[in-house]
Design a protein around this motif. Structure first.
Motif, mmCIF file in Angstrom:
data_model
loop_
_atom_site.group_PDB
_atom_site.id
_atom_site.type_symbol
_atom_site.label_atom_id
_atom_site.label_comp_id
_atom_site.label_asym_id
_atom_site.label_seq_id
_atom_site.Cartn_x
_atom_site.Cartn_y
_atom_site.Cartn_z
ATOM 1 N N UNK A 16 0.813 -1.226 0.000
ATOM 2 C CA UNK A 16 0.000 0.000 0.000
ATOM 3 C C UNK A 16 0.843 1.271 0.000
ATOM 4 N N UNK A 17 1.969 1.216 -0.691
ATOM 5 C CA UNK A 17 2.812 2.397 -0.779
ATOM 6 C C UNK A 17 2.501 3.220 -2.035
ATOM 7 N N UNK A 18 2.487 4.511 -1.848
ATOM 8 C CA UNK A 18 2.489 5.420 -3.008
ATOM 9 C C UNK A 18 3.952 5.607 -3.344
ATOM 10 N N UNK A 19 4.398 4.993 -4.426
ATOM 11 C CA UNK A 19 5.845 4.983 -4.707
ATOM 12 C C UNK A 19 6.354 6.317 -5.212
ATOM 13 N N UNK A 20 5.490 7.018 -5.930
ATOM 14 C CA UNK A 20 5.932 8.278 -6.520
ATOM 15 C C UNK A 20 4.713 9.128 -6.814
ATOM 16 N N UNK A 21 4.865 10.413 -6.656
ATOM 17 C CA UNK A 21 3.810 11.337 -7.050
ATOM 18 C C UNK A 21 4.500 12.488 -7.758
ATOM 19 N N UNK A 22 4.360 12.544 -9.060
ATOM 20 C CA UNK A 22 5.084 13.531 -9.853
ATOM 21 C C UNK A 22 4.138 14.637 -10.313
ATOM 22 N N UNK A 23 4.396 15.840 -9.827
ATOM 23 C CA UNK A 23 3.580 16.979 -10.258
ATOM 24 C C UNK A 23 3.894 17.323 -11.711
ATOM 25 N N UNK B 40 1.195 1.148 -5.440
ATOM 26 C CA UNK B 40 0.980 -0.275 -5.258
ATOM 27 C C UNK B 40 -0.531 -0.533 -5.193
ATOM 28 N N UNK B 41 -0.936 -1.783 -5.425
ATOM 29 C CA UNK B 41 -2.377 -2.036 -5.588
ATOM 30 C C UNK B 41 -3.188 -1.874 -4.314
ATOM 31 N N UNK B 42 -2.527 -1.999 -3.129
ATOM 32 C CA UNK B 42 -3.292 -1.946 -1.895
ATOM 33 C C UNK B 42 -3.551 -0.539 -1.369
ATOM 34 N N UNK B 43 -3.107 0.478 -2.120
ATOM 35 C CA UNK B 43 -3.362 1.857 -1.681
ATOM 36 C C UNK B 43 -4.879 2.117 -1.685
ATOM 37 N N UNK B 44 -5.368 2.679 -0.594
ATOM 38 C CA UNK B 44 -6.784 3.048 -0.529
ATOM 39 C C UNK B 44 -7.014 4.227 -1.485
ATOM 40 N N UNK B 45 -8.069 4.135 -2.270
ATOM 41 C CA UNK B 45 -8.309 5.125 -3.319
ATOM 42 C C UNK B 45 -8.358 6.544 -2.757
ATOM 43 N N UNK B 46 -9.048 6.720 -1.647
ATOM 44 C CA UNK B 46 -9.151 8.063 -1.056
ATOM 45 C C UNK B 46 -7.800 8.557 -0.562
ATOM 46 N N UNK C 101 -6.086 12.015 -1.607
ATOM 47 C CA UNK C 101 -5.639 12.977 -0.581
ATOM 48 C C UNK C 101 -4.182 13.362 -0.797
ATOM 49 N N UNK C 102 -3.351 12.371 -1.118
ATOM 50 C CA UNK C 102 -1.933 12.659 -1.351
ATOM 51 C C UNK C 102 -1.772 13.566 -2.568
ATOM 52 N N UNK D 39 -3.948 15.691 -3.698
ATOM 53 C CA UNK D 39 -4.459 17.032 -3.402
ATOM 54 C C UNK D 39 -3.437 17.855 -2.614
ATOM 55 N N UNK D 40 -2.643 17.203 -1.813
ATOM 56 C CA UNK D 40 -1.572 17.948 -1.128
ATOM 57 C C UNK D 40 -0.611 18.567 -2.131
ATOM 58 N N UNK D 41 -0.545 17.952 -3.318
ATOM 59 C CA UNK D 41 0.342 18.469 -4.363
ATOM 60 C C UNK D 41 -0.422 19.285 -5.405
ATOM 61 N N UNK D 42 -1.674 19.604 -5.106
ATOM 62 C CA UNK D 42 -2.453 20.438 -6.031
ATOM 63 C C UNK D 42 -3.091 19.669 -7.166
ATOM 64 N N UNK D 43 -3.052 18.341 -7.074
ATOM 65 C CA UNK D 43 -3.662 17.511 -8.111
ATOM 66 C C UNK D 43 -4.726 16.636 -7.463
ATOM 67 N N UNK D 44 -5.436 15.855 -8.268
ATOM 68 C CA UNK D 44 -6.382 14.913 -7.682
ATOM 69 C C UNK D 44 -6.458 13.660 -8.535
ATOM 70 N N UNK D 45 -6.981 12.601 -7.909
ATOM 71 C CA UNK D 45 -7.253 11.357 -8.631
ATOM 72 C C UNK D 45 -8.760 11.333 -8.859
ATOM 73 N N UNK D 46 -9.167 11.398 -10.120
ATOM 74 C CA UNK D 46 -10.570 11.683 -10.418
ATOM 75 C C UNK D 46 -11.557 10.558 -10.083
#
Lengths: 483, 483
Positions: free
Chosen positions: B124-131, B139-145, B149-150, B152-159
């Motif tokens: 359940x790791x978010x390995x990378x978030x590239x703005x 990874x597949x076990x990451x909770x969608x919300x 949330x992660x 949105x902290x970077x000014x983006x969202x997962x639709x």
């Protein structure tokens, strides 16, 4: 699109296939016999072996010329024609190359020698346009711009807009999963195709997908057929999604000193929550070519040109925000006050390809890279041009990370010189090095086939070939193309 | 999500597989031997046969209870664990059911008897978030919300925002091609997945797709894996597209006398060029259930409730236009002035499912129909309820034509009564009759399997089974599910 050609005048053996065994048919006879099988299977006027007709239908716009010629051209008018052609092709082991308008840029519609060209341009009816369901049901030969125009009469639109939309067909767009200018906001062709009618290699007709926006019953065969470049089946009908016509559109043109500054501005638009419908970039060489061709003075404002459109209910407000973002980074920003001004701003983008075509023969490449690497990709492409001594001009769908490095070959050259192909190969390698793809929207066809296994990895490539065999066990559909 | 369970305490034979030939291992022994092979192949603490642990991981939220129990549960923490499980499973012919958070509604994650549950919740790791690239690698076990949330902290969202987003995983969303509330504007999960890392049935790791927005090299294997319900491979990583956070959001709540009037209003929004981000409909029965559960007085305003959100730069202007359209058709329209009011308007939609769960056991159906047939579908669902004597409440993602008829069973009933299953079957038949699908966003799983060939057609169904065999020749991946 296509006038019905005359019935072929080539002599037809009266009883093909019952020639005495003792005299084996030579290669010419075998071709005549094969061609006759197609002539007999199709209604009068839908088959031609006339060399002029065949020559007019054997190439696409890739510049790639296959060895040898196809047997003939089948002009399908209805689904049964497609079924007839495929049944004969399977029975005789004849390769089939499906053709729409022939605007492909990768050789995917360049006909296989000894094969049949299956021309779908005559299947060009819009069968239904439903405002309530916001869908259209179309035949594959419908010109993309014609579908959009018909939808707009009903207050809707067809969003995908490849640059060839005025001359390319929906079927061809589906075969290559064509992109276009509005993809960053509205997605590529795949995102607008809900369902397909497909004739399989053995002639059976199936339907995939549905008429609904959502649906998850079974695997996504629709998505598998989209972009499969004529290798899995023949698309004879498509149910496509239509969208509301945007309530407004505002066009901005911005001029920058460098590609890096322009790309940075596009990134800044996204960071500001702006989703442009269009973000088209012309590099300095292209801007100068446009000036030279049209007499414009774009380069006086800034060497690099960026066209941005916002659309929808918030087009004006979004354009205000975009203008503010661009203004801090550009040398100049111009904004459309009305349709006429917008047209002036669009003119530079529209003029780019014609301007380059005046300079020589063009090879249009089509790489895509992660968005953060667009500036780096453009700079490296320029270096490749300098190192190989090839003229390369770059257009980009900047919000998608999709670059079209356009190699222009001196028209005095008798054929495309080795250094141009070398530059193309270096561009492909660059795309992969930067984590991108050798083709963002044009397809693999013949020209990028050598790079496919490298991009996909050998196991994935092998799986795809196995999938291909599930759909086409005898290998008649566009052999030697795509995979 | 999942605490690492204790090492299994079941007795382990010290030399599995070398029992004397004369004494054939009985079924219990064979299971012990098989279970041991998994225990040995995995790091300490990642395998359990503890009955309580197994029971906690063998069902999903569909209400469907398979016969028999799985051998054990593998708790994967890394790609190598998944590879190890699949290699043993292939070698021993053991079925594998992949599990995220177990929130599936169709039985797709209900474990096969004698098989292995492969739990990915610990990956359940978010390995990378590239703005810059506007992507995340997860990874597949990451909770969608959590991903959203992660971002949105970077000014983006997962639709994509399935209703289960707070508890379901990205991997599960990918397995079912999950939809949600914002699909009409932003697409389903498929439209946000750019590339995947997948462990194939034989344990080999491949990558599909890419990190670019566009790309057409080869078949769309990414799209094939999305929605394949654990039958083609195990998704161990995903590169997903992020989007700018909408610059503004406006919420409207409208009350109507009939579903038909509310649906007509949604159609009118589209005709006016408005693209709502959300258009959620609650029928009259559901509105009354919400009132009963929460003490609200929604039904006093109008029996049918429609929640509309506009977003983006033009949210306010689009909401003005939407309000005007709704006002001529609704009994009452309320508009959010601020976040707190918006929250009040959203509360009714949020309260719907909990309100129904208070009334009894719920079976959530999931049909989708062409958008023009939504009102007809809702009316026919009500008729089916009346004819079968079953309580059916309907929620709909109205802009998508996706209905959730929710069958509520009296909690006093010892098990789900025959008439409830009969009503479900009639709802499936209705979906197909109206040109729709038996599942818009939840998947086929076990519960809709019987309808799949009817919806797909036998040839298409057969092709899909052949594709499945290409990826999983020995049939270990989620057998008896989906296809």
């Amino acid at each position: 699109m296509t006038a019905t050609p005359p019935r072929p005048s080539a002599p037809r053996p009266s009883a093909a296939g019952i020639a005495p065994r003792a005299r084996a048919a030579g290669p010419v006879d075998a071709d005549v016999i094969r061609a006759d099988a197609f002539a007999v299977a199709l209604p009068v006027g839908r088959w031609s072996t006339d060399p002029a007709v065949v020559d007019a239908h054997r190439l696409d716009r890739s510049g790639w010329i296959p060895d040898g010629r196809p047997l003939g051209v089948a002009f399908a008018r209805e689904v049964a024609d497609v079924q007839a052609v495929l049944r004969v092709a399977v029975a005789r082991g004849v390769p089939v190359t499906v053709r729409g308008a022939g605007t492909g840029l990768a050789g995917g519609a360049a006909a296989a020698p000894g094969g049949v060209v299956l021309d779908l341009a005559g299947m060009n009816r819009i069968r239904e346009l439903s405002v309530d369901d916001a869908v259209a049901v179309v035949e594959p030969g419908v010109i993309t711009a014609d579908l959009d125009a018909a939808a707009r009469e009903a207050g809707l639109c067809y969003a995908p807009d490849p640059a060839s939309a005025a001359i390319s067909t929906i079927g061809g767009n589906i075969a290559t999963n064509a992109g276009g200018l509005r993809c960053a906001k509205y997605g590529v062709t795949r995102e607008s195709v809900l369902g397909l009618d497909v004739v399989l290699a053995d002639g059976e007709l199936i339907s995939t997908g549905r008429r609904t926006v959502k649906g998850v019953a079974g695997y996504d065969l629709t998505g598998l057929f989209v972009g499969s470049e004529g290798t899995l089946g023949v698309v004879v009908g498509a149910t496509v999604r239509l969208r509301p016509v945007p309530r407004a559109t505002v066009t901005l043109a911005a001029f920058f000193d460098t590609v890096a500054a322009a790309v940075d501005a596009v990134t800044a638009l996204g960071a500001a929550g702006i989703v442009p419908a269009v973000a088209e970039l012309l590099d300095a060489r292209t801007v100068r070519a446009v000036d030279a061709a049209t007499g414009s003075d774009l380069a006086d404002h800034g060497e690099v040109f960026l066209l941005v459109q916002t659309d929808g209910s918030g087009a004006a407000e979004e354009a205000d925000a975009a203008e503010a973002v661009l203004a801090t980074r550009a040398r100049l920003v111009r904004r459309s006050a009305d349709a006429a001004t917008a047209e002036t701003l669009l003119a530079a983008r529209r003029a780019a390809l014609p301007a380059l075509e005046r300079l020589g023969r063009v090879l249009i490449e089509d790489i895509a890279v992660p968005r953060g690497r667009l500036a780096q990709a453009a700079a490296r492409v320029a270096e490749i041009g300098a190192a190989t001594g090839v003229e390369i001009f770059t257009l980009a769908h900047a919000a998608d990370g999709n670059l079209h490095p356009i190699i222009v070959v001196d028209p005095a050259e008798p054929e495309i010189p080795r250094r141009a192909w070398a530059a193309a190969e270096q561009i492909f390698a660059l795309a992969l090095e930067l984590g991108g793809t050798v083709t963002g929207e044009h397809g693999v066809g013949v020209l990028k086939r050598r790079w496919l296994a490298t991009e996909l990895g050998s196991r994935s490539h092998d799986l795809q070939r196995q999938v291909r065999r599930v759909f086409d066990p005898t290998g008649i559909l566009n052999p030697g193309r795509a995979l």
